[in-house]
Scaffold this motif. Sequence first.
Motif, PDB file in Angstrom:
ATOM      1  N   PHE A 193      -7.104  -5.804  11.541  1.00 11.31           N
ATOM      2  CA  PHE A 193      -5.820  -5.918  10.859  1.00 11.31           C
ATOM      3  C   PHE A 193      -4.742  -5.431  11.812  1.00 11.31           C
ATOM      4  CE2 PHE A 193      -2.414  -3.946   8.381  1.00 11.31           C
ATOM      5  CZ  PHE A 193      -2.027  -5.014   7.589  1.00 11.31           C
ATOM      6  N   LEU A 194      -3.640  -6.169  11.887  1.00 12.91           N
ATOM      7  CA  LEU A 194      -2.565  -5.830  12.810  1.00 12.91           C
ATOM      8  C   LEU A 194      -1.317  -5.433  12.037  1.00 12.91           C
ATOM      9  CD1 LEU A 194      -2.836  -8.738  15.439  1.00 12.91           C
ATOM     10  CD2 LEU A 194      -4.022  -6.516  15.420  1.00 12.91           C
ATOM     11  N   LEU A 195      -0.800  -4.266  12.316  1.00 11.05           N
ATOM     12  CA  LEU A 195       0.490  -3.831  11.799  1.00 11.05           C
ATOM     13  C   LEU A 195       1.429  -3.721  12.986  1.00 11.05           C
ATOM     14  CD1 LEU A 195       2.050  -2.832   9.257  1.00 11.05           C
ATOM     15  CD2 LEU A 195       1.478  -0.499   9.994  1.00 11.05           C
ATOM     16  N   ASN A 196       2.518  -4.466  12.917  1.00  8.26           N
ATOM     17  CA  ASN A 196       3.464  -4.504  14.044  1.00  8.26           C
ATOM     18  C   ASN A 196       2.761  -4.895  15.331  1.00  8.26           C
ATOM     19  OD1 ASN A 196       5.440  -3.695  12.221  1.00  8.26           O
ATOM     20  ND2 ASN A 196       5.129  -1.526  12.671  1.00  8.26           N
ATOM     21  N   ASP A 197       1.831  -5.832  15.212  1.00 12.83           N
ATOM     22  CA  ASP A 197       1.101  -6.433  16.331  1.00 12.83           C
ATOM     23  C   ASP A 197       0.140  -5.475  17.020  1.00 12.83           C
ATOM     24  OD1 ASP A 197       0.631  -8.897  17.584  1.00 12.83           O
ATOM     25  OD2 ASP A 197       1.749  -8.280  19.365  1.00 12.83           O
ATOM     26  N   ARG A 198      -0.187  -4.364  16.350  1.00 11.22           N
ATOM     27  CA  ARG A 198      -1.146  -3.410  16.908  1.00 11.22           C
ATOM     28  C   ARG A 198      -2.311  -3.244  15.930  1.00 11.22           C
ATOM     29  NH1 ARG A 198       2.009  -0.173  20.475  1.00 11.22           N
ATOM     30  NH2 ARG A 198       3.446  -1.639  21.470  1.00 11.22           N
ATOM     31  N   PRO A 199      -3.543  -3.124  16.423  1.00 10.22           N
ATOM     32  CA  PRO A 199      -4.668  -2.874  15.511  1.00 10.22           C
ATOM     33  C   PRO A 199      -4.420  -1.620  14.679  1.00 10.22           C
ATOM     34  CG  PRO A 199      -5.469  -3.459  17.692  1.00 10.22           C
ATOM     35  CD  PRO A 199      -3.983  -3.274  17.829  1.00 10.22           C
ATOM     36  N   TYR A 200      -4.686  -1.731  13.398  1.00  8.91           N
ATOM     37  CA  TYR A 200      -4.384  -0.637  12.473  1.00  8.91           C
ATOM     38  C   TYR A 200      -5.526  -0.513  11.480  1.00  8.91           C
ATOM     39  CZ  TYR A 200      -1.467   2.465   9.588  1.00  8.91           C
ATOM     40  OH  TYR A 200      -0.960   3.533   8.918  1.00  8.91           O
ATOM     41  N   TYR A 201      -6.143   0.661  11.434  1.00 10.07           N
ATOM     42  CA  TYR A 201      -7.281   0.900  10.547  1.00 10.07           C
ATOM     43  C   TYR A 201      -6.759   1.240   9.151  1.00 10.07           C
ATOM     44  CZ  TYR A 201     -11.897   2.495   9.063  1.00 10.07           C
ATOM     45  OH  TYR A 201     -13.093   2.643   8.403  1.00 10.07           O
ATOM     46  N   VAL A 202      -7.205   0.485   8.163  1.00  9.18           N
ATOM     47  CA  VAL A 202      -6.697   0.613   6.801  1.00  9.18           C
ATOM     48  C   VAL A 202      -7.577   1.584   6.015  1.00  9.18           C
ATOM     49  CG1 VAL A 202      -6.210  -0.613   4.655  1.00  9.18           C
ATOM     50  CG2 VAL A 202      -5.731  -1.712   6.855  1.00  9.18           C
ATOM     51  N   ARG A 203      -6.989   2.678   5.549  1.00 13.50           N
ATOM     52  CA  ARG A 203      -7.654   3.659   4.690  1.00 13.50           C
ATOM     53  C   ARG A 203      -7.018   3.555   3.304  1.00 13.50           C
ATOM     54  NH1 ARG A 203      -5.714   6.701   8.817  1.00 13.50           N
ATOM     55  NH2 ARG A 203      -4.453   7.908   7.331  1.00 13.50           N
ATOM     56  N   SER A 204      -7.629   2.762   2.452  1.00 14.86           N
ATOM     57  CA  SER A 204      -7.007   2.415   1.180  1.00 14.86           C
ATOM     58  C   SER A 204      -7.769   3.004   0.008  1.00 14.86           C
ATOM     59  CB  SER A 204      -6.941   0.885   1.042  1.00 14.86           C
ATOM     60  OG  SER A 204      -6.278   0.508  -0.148  1.00 14.86           O
ATOM     61  N   VAL A 205      -7.079   3.086  -1.131  1.00 13.20           N
ATOM     62  CA  VAL A 205      -7.705   3.536  -2.366  1.00 13.20           C
ATOM     63  C   VAL A 205      -7.331   2.566  -3.481  1.00 13.20           C
ATOM     64  CG1 VAL A 205      -5.805   5.048  -3.099  1.00 13.20           C
ATOM     65  CG2 VAL A 205      -8.145   5.557  -3.833  1.00 13.20           C
ATOM     66  N   LEU A 206      -8.281   2.317  -4.376  1.00 18.00           N
ATOM     67  CA  LEU A 206      -8.043   1.462  -5.529  1.00 18.00           C
ATOM     68  C   LEU A 206      -7.220   2.234  -6.550  1.00 18.00           C
ATOM     69  CD1 LEU A 206      -9.194  -1.412  -6.478  1.00 18.00           C
ATOM     70  CD2 LEU A 206     -10.599  -0.069  -8.033  1.00 18.00           C
ATOM     71  N   ASN A 207      -6.114   1.651  -6.976  1.00 23.23           N
ATOM     72  CA  ASN A 207      -5.218   2.324  -7.915  1.00 23.23           C
ATOM     73  C   ASN A 207      -4.940   1.389  -9.088  1.00 23.23           C
ATOM     74  OD1 ASN A 207      -3.483   4.092  -9.138  1.00 23.23           O
ATOM     75  ND2 ASN A 207      -1.758   3.638  -7.812  1.00 23.23           N
ATOM     76  N   GLN A 208      -5.333   1.820 -10.286  1.00 22.23           N
ATOM     77  CA  GLN A 208      -5.155   0.975 -11.465  1.00 22.23           C
ATOM     78  C   GLN A 208      -3.820   1.210 -12.164  1.00 22.23           C
ATOM     79  OE1 GLN A 208      -8.517  -0.290 -13.673  1.00 22.23           O
ATOM     80  NE2 GLN A 208      -9.845   1.262 -12.793  1.00 22.23           N
ATOM     81  N   GLY A 209      -3.059   2.211 -11.745  1.00 15.59           N
ATOM     82  CA  GLY A 209      -1.745   2.434 -12.330  1.00 15.59           C
ATOM     83  C   GLY A 209      -1.795   2.613 -13.834  1.00 15.59           C
ATOM     84  N   TYR A 210      -2.695   3.474 -14.284  1.00 18.80           N
ATOM     85  CA  TYR A 210      -2.900   3.682 -15.725  1.00 18.80           C
ATOM     86  C   TYR A 210      -2.849   5.178 -16.002  1.00 18.80           C
ATOM     87  CZ  TYR A 210      -5.006   2.945 -20.361  1.00 18.80           C
ATOM     88  OH  TYR A 210      -5.244   2.881 -21.710  1.00 18.80           O
ATOM     89  N   TRP A 211      -2.063   5.545 -17.020  1.00 20.61           N
ATOM     90  CA  TRP A 211      -1.901   6.954 -17.385  1.00 20.61           C
ATOM     91  C   TRP A 211      -2.337   7.143 -18.838  1.00 20.61           C
ATOM     92  CZ3 TRP A 211       1.379   4.399 -14.157  1.00 20.61           C
ATOM     93  CH2 TRP A 211       1.694   5.006 -12.934  1.00 20.61           C
ATOM     94  N   PRO A 212      -3.025   8.235 -19.159  1.00 21.86           N
ATOM     95  CA  PRO A 212      -3.515   8.421 -20.531  1.00 21.86           C
ATOM     96  C   PRO A 212      -2.401   8.465 -21.564  1.00 21.86           C
ATOM     97  CG  PRO A 212      -3.830  10.426 -19.219  1.00 21.86           C
ATOM     98  CD  PRO A 212      -3.455   9.331 -18.269  1.00 21.86           C
ATOM     99  N   GLU A 213      -1.216   8.967 -21.161  1.00 24.44           N
ATOM    100  CA  GLU A 213      -0.139   9.097 -22.142  1.00 24.44           C
ATOM    101  C   GLU A 213       0.725   7.840 -22.255  1.00 24.44           C
ATOM    102  OE1 GLU A 213       1.620  10.711 -18.250  1.00 24.44           O
ATOM    103  OE2 GLU A 213      -0.335  10.560 -19.234  1.00 24.44           O
ATOM    104  N   SER A 214       0.771   7.014 -21.205  1.00 25.82           N
ATOM    105  CA  SER A 214       1.680   5.853 -21.220  1.00 25.82           C
ATOM    106  C   SER A 214       1.001   4.538 -20.882  1.00 25.82           C
ATOM    107  CB  SER A 214       2.847   6.103 -20.263  1.00 25.82           C
ATOM    108  OG  SER A 214       2.382   6.359 -18.940  1.00 25.82           O
ATOM    109  N   HIS A 215      -0.299   4.577 -20.580  1.00 30.92           N
ATOM    110  CA  HIS A 215      -1.105   3.387 -20.276  1.00 30.92           C
ATOM    111  C   HIS A 215      -0.549   2.657 -19.059  1.00 30.92           C
ATOM    112  CE1 HIS A 215      -3.054   3.389 -24.557  1.00 30.92           C
ATOM    113  NE2 HIS A 215      -3.088   4.568 -23.948  1.00 30.92           N
ATOM    114  N   LEU A 216      -0.330   1.346 -19.104  1.00 28.60           N
ATOM    115  CA  LEU A 216       0.127   0.639 -17.909  1.00 28.60           C
ATOM    116  C   LEU A 216       1.584   0.948 -17.567  1.00 28.60           C
ATOM    117  CD1 LEU A 216      -1.476  -2.932 -18.151  1.00 28.60           C
ATOM    118  CD2 LEU A 216      -2.157  -1.024 -16.688  1.00 28.60           C
ATOM    119  N   ALA A 217       2.344   1.410 -18.530  1.00 28.53           N
ATOM    120  CA  ALA A 217       3.726   1.779 -18.254  1.00 28.53           C
ATOM    121  C   ALA A 217       3.763   3.080 -17.460  1.00 28.53           C
ATOM    122  CB  ALA A 217       4.506   1.945 -19.557  1.00 28.53           C
TER     123      ALA A 217
END
Length: 608
Positions: free
Chosen positions: A312-336
Amino acid sequence: MTFPAARTLDGTYPRPQLVREHWSDLGGVWAFAYDDADEGLAQSWHTAGAAERFDREIVVPFPPESPSSGIGDTGFHPVVWYRRTIGAGDLEAIGVRDDAPRVILHFGAVDYRAMVWVGGRFAGEHEGGGSPFSFDVTELLAAAQHDGDPSGIPIVVRAEDDPADLSQPRGKQDWHREPHSIWYHRTTGIWQPVWLEAVPEVAIERIHWTPDLVGGTVAARIRLSRPAREGAELAIALSYDGRPLGTVTVPATGRAVEATVPLPQQRNGQGYEELLWSPEHPRLLDAVVTLGADTVHSYLGLRSAAVARGRFLLNDRPYYVRSVLNQGYWPESHLAAPSAEGLRAEAQLIKDLGFNAARLHQKYEDPRFLFFADTLGLLIWGESPAAYEFTPTAVNRTVREWTDIVDRDFSHPSIVTWVPLNESWGVQHIAHDPRMQEYAASLVSLTRALDPSRPVISNDGWEHVDSDILSIHDYEASGEVVAARYGSAEAIDALVDGVGPAGRRMLVRGARDPEAPVMLTEFGGVSFVDRAHDVDGAWGYSAASSPEDFAERVGALLAATHASPVLAGFCYTQLADTGQETNGLVTDDRRPKAPIERIRAMVLGQAS
């Protein structure tokens, strides 16, 4: 007083890359009613005489299923109604004046189908649970003011969200009454901000920024509310930290205006990187766009995203992606989102845990989260929520809303990859059904046509038909097995050519692209629940017995991915516990399950 730059705002404004100084937030308490018999239309609940039908209150923009709404009813209610009045104070706040006479009513998102009335008169309708829409309500307000209702001008919204309709793009919203497996409570109705603003007769509606790092320019495509008058001009001024970078003025003809802004500073090949955007240096350029009486504030990032030679290239340079799955869900407000500050804290938490990227899973996220990803420095994979049947209706709905979201989010520098399909959801038989293969391939082609500047993944996880990144989902619990499975090019070749970790083929059309990076884009899923966070039905793909056992299991899996000489990045499942899915690195209230410094070291590959 000079209006502050868009990038410096607090994230409250709902459309962060097209900001006007005056606006009015319509969030807060609205009257509300369930319409389980679907009789509201026939009985004209949108009229003033039906106000008594609204028998309870709701806090907008929180869905009625959520505690934050003040209702917290998670049952089946396929039709709901909202009502509130606006008065002179709301109109005064948005700055209606001779050179800004048009009043626009905006909705960030209403799930799933919305009808809107203002002053008892129909304003319009919209379908799509995650995409924004707006109506020019100037004439409707004038007619209502003429009617002279002293209680104010009513805004009425009818939202329809059929829990049994599998052709609706619904993501992780459950079609069962109670959450099961990996699905959770539904989100019905208004769940993103509602607001008013005043604009000129010809107003700026959308801005697409496209940086050219090699050429040292920024291309702008600007959509107007209606064709500009003859002789009109549009001006763009770009700056960085108060220092002017480039300006251009062009004739404004038609409803789409294109301009290219040269950046002379970027001609210096040894100095051009000083302005580039990255997670380590999230530098943003300020932009002011003016057309007649309309002035809007925006921002952009100078960055490129691509793939080549297995990286994967960011700004034309190899870039190692350290990602996390985020569902954007809160117990008090759900998807909002609980608040703008909650969105900022979410982005900051991801960075604090050592990640440089997040995959927004099965959700079109609130643009304010993208604002914080832009300003704090976080790469984002934008993903479509899935429908769960393959029909012409499901295809039409998915394509239309996906097109709207690519348009909405085009200019966010944080977004570096598009993911229109996930794990064959909605195309369950893609391995042998050529119609589904054509559909997946067409989504990729459509996305590239709309936005050629980012990589696209046809079907994240397996059964790819045309992907710029070969993404793999693998919930193997043993770090040793993961290390062996991805420890060499030969091992990965065997996996790709054979049967994948989930018993599915990696490719269902064509040969493997040698340029495409290989990434482990879902793995981990280690569940741990302590007594203080006991959850009914808690589960994960594997389970830990103690905080130390949890940290060791997660650490072994992350160490195995870092040890691979072939993988170009990873996406760990997941950031936060979500309902019965207790496989987060943090609890549902965002408390780390192990010391944050230890998690960070594991994510960075620095754990001993």
